[in-house]
Design a protein around this motif. Structure first.
Motif, PDB file in Angstrom:
ATOM      1  N   ILE A 197       6.583   8.354   2.729  1.00 55.21           N
ATOM      2  CA  ILE A 197       5.493   7.720   1.975  1.00 55.21           C
ATOM      3  C   ILE A 197       4.141   8.155   2.500  1.00 55.21           C
ATOM      4  O   ILE A 197       3.199   8.394   1.735  1.00 55.21           O
ATOM      5  CB  ILE A 197       5.632   6.174   2.042  1.00 55.21           C
ATOM      6  CG1 ILE A 197       6.909   5.724   1.342  1.00 55.21           C
ATOM      7  CG2 ILE A 197       4.416   5.492   1.428  1.00 55.21           C
ATOM      8  CD1 ILE A 197       7.172   4.244   1.444  1.00 55.21           C
ATOM      9  N   ILE A 198       4.023   8.279   3.827  1.00 59.43           N
ATOM     10  CA  ILE A 198       2.722   8.609   4.403  1.00 59.43           C
ATOM     11  C   ILE A 198       2.260  10.005   3.985  1.00 59.43           C
ATOM     12  O   ILE A 198       1.057  10.299   3.973  1.00 59.43           O
ATOM     13  CB  ILE A 198       2.771   8.478   5.946  1.00 59.43           C
ATOM     14  CG1 ILE A 198       1.358   8.355   6.515  1.00 59.43           C
ATOM     15  CG2 ILE A 198       3.524   9.623   6.573  1.00 59.43           C
ATOM     16  CD1 ILE A 198       0.641   7.092   6.140  1.00 59.43           C
ATOM     17  N   LEU A 212       0.804  -0.162   6.840  1.00 61.07           N
ATOM     18  CA  LEU A 212       1.950  -0.151   5.945  1.00 61.07           C
ATOM     19  C   LEU A 212       3.105  -0.992   6.473  1.00 61.07           C
ATOM     20  O   LEU A 212       4.027  -1.316   5.729  1.00 61.07           O
ATOM     21  CB  LEU A 212       2.436   1.286   5.721  1.00 61.07           C
ATOM     22  CG  LEU A 212       1.700   2.139   4.688  1.00 61.07           C
ATOM     23  CD1 LEU A 212       0.253   2.370   5.077  1.00 61.07           C
ATOM     24  CD2 LEU A 212       2.413   3.468   4.470  1.00 61.07           C
ATOM     25  N   HIS A 241       8.341   4.803   6.804  1.00 55.21           N
ATOM     26  CA  HIS A 241       7.302   5.365   5.942  1.00 55.21           C
ATOM     27  C   HIS A 241       7.076   6.858   6.169  1.00 55.21           C
ATOM     28  O   HIS A 241       6.018   7.378   5.845  1.00 55.21           O
ATOM     29  CB  HIS A 241       5.979   4.614   6.174  1.00 55.21           C
ATOM     30  CG  HIS A 241       6.104   3.126   6.112  1.00 55.21           C
ATOM     31  ND1 HIS A 241       5.709   2.302   7.142  1.00 55.21           N
ATOM     32  CD2 HIS A 241       6.599   2.310   5.147  1.00 55.21           C
ATOM     33  CE1 HIS A 241       5.934   1.040   6.826  1.00 55.21           C
ATOM     34  NE2 HIS A 241       6.478   1.015   5.621  1.00 55.21           N
ATOM     35  N   TYR A 276       1.725   3.304  10.269  1.00 54.03           N
ATOM     36  CA  TYR A 276       3.027   3.274   9.609  1.00 54.03           C
ATOM     37  C   TYR A 276       4.126   3.314  10.660  1.00 54.03           C
ATOM     38  O   TYR A 276       3.863   3.516  11.858  1.00 54.03           O
ATOM     39  CB  TYR A 276       3.167   4.445   8.634  1.00 54.03           C
ATOM     40  CG  TYR A 276       3.271   5.810   9.259  1.00 54.03           C
ATOM     41  CD1 TYR A 276       4.507   6.423   9.453  1.00 54.03           C
ATOM     42  CD2 TYR A 276       2.132   6.503   9.679  1.00 54.03           C
ATOM     43  CE1 TYR A 276       4.606   7.682  10.030  1.00 54.03           C
ATOM     44  CE2 TYR A 276       2.219   7.765  10.252  1.00 54.03           C
ATOM     45  CZ  TYR A 276       3.466   8.346  10.429  1.00 54.03           C
ATOM     46  OH  TYR A 276       3.565   9.586  11.000  1.00 54.03           O
ATOM     47  N   ASP A 325      -5.610   0.564   7.288  1.00 56.83           N
ATOM     48  CA  ASP A 325      -4.492   0.117   6.471  1.00 56.83           C
ATOM     49  C   ASP A 325      -3.253   0.033   7.361  1.00 56.83           C
ATOM     50  O   ASP A 325      -3.059   0.847   8.261  1.00 56.83           O
ATOM     51  CB  ASP A 325      -4.227   1.100   5.329  1.00 56.83           C
ATOM     52  CG  ASP A 325      -5.165   0.878   4.145  1.00 56.83           C
ATOM     53  OD1 ASP A 325      -6.101   0.058   4.296  1.00 56.83           O
ATOM     54  OD2 ASP A 325      -4.967   1.521   3.104  1.00 56.83           O
ATOM     55  N   TYR A 370       0.310   9.431   0.876  1.00 60.07           N
ATOM     56  CA  TYR A 370      -0.625   8.309   0.916  1.00 60.07           C
ATOM     57  C   TYR A 370      -2.029   8.821   0.604  1.00 60.07           C
ATOM     58  O   TYR A 370      -2.427   9.896   1.075  1.00 60.07           O
ATOM     59  CB  TYR A 370      -0.600   7.664   2.301  1.00 60.07           C
ATOM     60  CG  TYR A 370      -1.122   6.252   2.336  1.00 60.07           C
ATOM     61  CD1 TYR A 370      -0.404   5.214   1.750  1.00 60.07           C
ATOM     62  CD2 TYR A 370      -2.327   5.952   2.954  1.00 60.07           C
ATOM     63  CE1 TYR A 370      -0.874   3.914   1.791  1.00 60.07           C
ATOM     64  CE2 TYR A 370      -2.805   4.654   3.007  1.00 60.07           C
ATOM     65  CZ  TYR A 370      -2.067   3.646   2.417  1.00 60.07           C
ATOM     66  OH  TYR A 370      -2.539   2.352   2.443  1.00 60.07           O
ATOM     67  N   ARG A 390      -7.678   6.401   1.795  1.00 60.45           N
ATOM     68  CA  ARG A 390      -7.303   5.152   2.458  1.00 60.45           C
ATOM     69  C   ARG A 390      -6.877   5.369   3.906  1.00 60.45           C
ATOM     70  O   ARG A 390      -6.455   4.427   4.574  1.00 60.45           O
ATOM     71  CB  ARG A 390      -6.186   4.468   1.668  1.00 60.45           C
ATOM     72  CG  ARG A 390      -6.609   4.075   0.255  1.00 60.45           C
ATOM     73  CD  ARG A 390      -5.514   3.336  -0.478  1.00 60.45           C
ATOM     74  NE  ARG A 390      -5.150   2.090   0.207  1.00 60.45           N
ATOM     75  CZ  ARG A 390      -4.216   1.252  -0.242  1.00 60.45           C
ATOM     76  NH1 ARG A 390      -3.569   1.536  -1.364  1.00 60.45           N
ATOM     77  NH2 ARG A 390      -3.930   0.151   0.413  1.00 60.45           N
ATOM     78  N   LEU A 391      -6.943   6.580   4.370  1.00 67.06           N
ATOM     79  CA  LEU A 391      -6.646   6.854   5.774  1.00 67.06           C
ATOM     80  C   LEU A 391      -7.847   6.503   6.646  1.00 67.06           C
ATOM     81  O   LEU A 391      -8.970   6.516   6.152  1.00 67.06           O
ATOM     82  CB  LEU A 391      -6.278   8.329   5.939  1.00 67.06           C
ATOM     83  CG  LEU A 391      -5.019   8.798   5.221  1.00 67.06           C
ATOM     84  CD1 LEU A 391      -4.819  10.284   5.418  1.00 67.06           C
ATOM     85  CD2 LEU A 391      -3.779   8.027   5.706  1.00 67.06           C
ATOM     86  N   ALA A 393      -4.180   5.116   8.544  1.00 61.30           N
ATOM     87  CA  ALA A 393      -3.201   4.085   8.214  1.00 61.30           C
ATOM     88  C   ALA A 393      -2.106   4.049   9.275  1.00 61.30           C
ATOM     89  O   ALA A 393      -1.658   5.091   9.763  1.00 61.30           O
ATOM     90  CB  ALA A 393      -2.596   4.354   6.842  1.00 61.30           C
TER      91      ALA A 393
END
Length: 468
Positions: free
Chosen positions: A259-260, A310, A256, A272, A308, A263, A267-268, A270
């Motif tokens: 992706i991070i 991932l 990730h 990963y 979260d 992100y 929503r942090l 998170a």
């Protein structure tokens, strides 16, 4: 007189052959001699030897060989294994899966988990097999009263035929007695609740390849590296234990790291995964086919995070050294920091009781405590504290300091000085603080954390109670 013709060959002259047995003698070995060979070789070598011809192969049909092969695993009574033969019990259960027996440490982020497998011989109420149980500690415990683990059943490998779904053949010895009948084979099942069989369902236990993936926590403008688990050198990782003899499944390589970066900030934090410089060895994993809402086994194996996550993979489990020493009286002249090695459990205040592994370092004459289970402040895999015996000029000062802070008058038989790790939520704002460790008895250490101005108690893990 008739002529005599002699033909001389130009080829190489045949050489005499030395035989271990006269020709055909090995095939005529009495069964009791073949049985005795087990005293001097492994069952695998014996199977290979008996697979060299039909006459010897016939010996492998004798159940007494396979019963004897089960004995080193502590299995003498095969009554409660669903009527399976000793050959089937050995080749389908013990040979592939006996390596599971013992302790395993999970790489689940922050919290970790200890999973223990044991061989169960069965009884009138339940068939035998290999049972996996998760260690569970209370989420809160008094500083001076850490609680030993309780054991929650989560997995069973057995010949049970209840459950549902299709059975698949498991790994077995390649050369064994053939049979026209299709035997039932061992199958992995998860017991969500041993008292409520309708909740029992099928699952998979897999052997995973090595991986370089590690875990991270992404905050709004900061990345936190969670400790590699296991690190490159780790005293708790049991290198002498193998993995189950089942086909290896490649670990995923998707991560990730990109992706991070995109992100959503809302929503942090998170968790990963991304590659690190440390390659983690092969491991086992439990893959439940049901969603978490339909199965409580996953909550027993993984503590829910307030972030979260991932990483949707189930945890990887690594062999944990089950070192349980009897302990030495700290008043004895024979006592050294080596006597503290092994598995301990200690109080971490509001985070409850956690499991640590103590290992001495000969080069620096220190004792190091690594977290096997952890919390949101200091996660699993982190060094919780390191301590050493005080030097000569420090002993009187250390004794005086201990007396001044220990209000209840408990005396330390040995005093050690050192430092420990504290951190904020999410392993942020990590700091190294001073501490003093007092060896109260062979099985108890009290540590005074100067920054917290509080004592915490640690006790040696002595193994499972007989009734557990």
């Amino acid at each position: 007189m008739a002529d005599v013709h002699v033909q001389i060959s130009s080829g190489p002259r045949p050489q005499p052959t030395t035989r271990l047995f006269p020709e055909g003698a090995a095939t005529q070995l009495p069964f009791d001699i073949v049985h005795t060979l087990l005293d001097y070789t492994t069952i695998i070598d014996l199977v290979n030897f008996c697979s060299t011809c039909r006459a010897l192969r016939a010996h492998l049909k004798n159940e007494s060989i396979w019963r004897r092969a089960c004995v080193p695993y502590g299995l003498r009574n095969l009554t409660y294994f669903g009527g399976q033969s000793a050959y089937t019990i050995y080749t389908q259960l013990l040979h592939p899966y006996a390596a599971l027996v013992g302790l395993w440490a999970s790489d689940s982020p922050f919290y970790g988990k200890v999973l223990e497998f044991r061989l169960c011989t069965g009884n009138e109420d339940e068939q035998g097999g290999i049972i996996g149980e998760a260690w569970t500690f209370p989420t809160r415990s008094p500083p001076d009263t850490p609680t030993p683990p309780s054991y929650t059943r989560v997995l069973k490998l057995s010949f049970d035929d209840d459950g549902g779904g299709d059975e698949g053949p498991l790994e077995s010895l390649h050369s064994g007695p053939s049979s026209t009948a299709t035997p039932r084979v061992a199958s992995v099942r998860v017991f969500c609740d041993s008292l409520t069989p309708p909740l029992r369902h099928r699952t998979s236990l897999v052997r995973l390849s090595a991986t370089s993936l590690g875990k991270f926590l992404q905050l709004h403008r900061k990345k936190v590296n969670l400790p590699d688990f296991p690190p490159h050198i780790s005293p708790w990782y049991d290198r002498n234990r193998g993995l189950p003899r089942i086909p290896e499944v490649p670990e995923i390589t998707i991560h990730h790291r990109e992706i991070i970066k995109i992100y959503p900030a809302a929503r942090l934090p998170a968790v990963y995964i991304a590659p690190t410089a440390v390659t983690k060895p092969g491991a086992i994993s439990i893959r439940c086919p049901r969603p978490p809402a339909e199965c409580v086994c996953q909550s027993r194996l993984v503590t829910a995070l307030p972030y979260d996550n991932l990483d949707e993979r189930p945890p990887r489990y690594y062999p944990l050294r089950n070192l349980i020493l009897p302990g030495t009286d700290p008043d004895s002249a024979e006592w050294t920091v080596h006597d503290l090695d092994g598995i301990w459990y200690g109080s971490y205040g509001p985070n409850g009781t956690e499991c640590i592994y103590l290992a001495h370092n000969d080069e620096h004459d220190t004792i190091e405590a690594t977290k096997i289970t952890g919390d949101l402040n200091v996660p699993r895999g982190c060094v919780s504290w390191i301590a050493h015996l005080p030097f000569g000029h420090q002993r009187a000062m250390a004794q005086g300091y201990w007396t001044s802070v220990r209000a209840d008058g408990v005396e330390a038989r040995r005093l050690l000085m050192g430092h420990g790790t504290i951190a904020g939520n999410g392993f942020t704002d990590m700091a190294i603080v001073e501490l003093m460790a007092g060896v109260i008895s062979a099985d108890q250490i009290d540590i005074f954390w100067a920054e917290l101005h509080e004592f915490r108690t640690y006790r040696r893990y002595k193994g499972r109670p007989q009734s557990a």
